[in-house]
Design an enzyme around this catalytic site. Structure first.
Site, PDB file in Angstrom:
ATOM      1  N   ALA A 131       0.851  -1.195   0.000  1.00  0.00           N
ATOM      2  CA  ALA A 131       0.000   0.000   0.000  1.00  0.00           C
ATOM      3  C   ALA A 131       0.884   1.242   0.000  1.00  0.00           C
ATOM      4  O   ALA A 131       1.712   1.402   0.892  1.00  0.00           O
ATOM      5  CB  ALA A 131      -0.910   0.010   1.225  1.00  0.00           C
ATOM      6  N   CYS A 132       0.702   2.098  -0.993  1.00  0.00           N
ATOM      7  CA  CYS A 132       1.484   3.337  -1.042  1.00  0.00           C
ATOM      8  C   CYS A 132       0.576   4.533  -0.774  1.00  0.00           C
ATOM      9  O   CYS A 132      -0.643   4.402  -0.706  1.00  0.00           O
ATOM     10  CB  CYS A 132       2.209   3.483  -2.381  1.00  0.00           C
TER      11      CYS A 132
END
Length: 105
Positions: free
Chosen positions: A8-9
């Protein structure tokens, strides 16, 4: 070895999916079973099952933001890194996971 994880960015687009792909390729190349869930702008994809998490030897969290459902991994050996590490050095990250698992057996 069985590896699960979450990518997850901050933006939830490119790095999330690049990290997933790089980790899965590196894990498979090293002979491991690996499944990486993504939490991006379109929500959660490739969601990990309770069985996958229970059977996992280690959890890799490649995240630049707080991931949802992190409590699912309580009690599991976990490595947490920024997505950049998973993107730039996936093989080294898999090696680190192997070290952690082997050291604690």
């Amino acid at each position: 070895m069985k590896i699960v994880g979450v990518a997850a960015c901050t933006v939830g687009i490119a790095h999330t999916y690049i990290a997933q792909e790089k980790l899965e390729n590196a894990g498979k190349k090293a002979g491991h079973q690996i499944h990486i869930e993504t939490q991006g702008t379109i929500g959660t994809e490739n969601e990990l099952t309770a069985e996958q998490i229970a059977e996992a030897d280690i959890v890799i969290l490649a995240a630049d933001v707080k991931i949802s459902g992190q409590e699912r991994f309580e009690g599991k050996r976990t490595i947490q890194v920024p997505t950049e590490i998973a993107v730039k050095s996936p093989n080294k990250l898999i090696e680190k996971a192997e070290e952690v698992v082997n050291k604690n057996q």
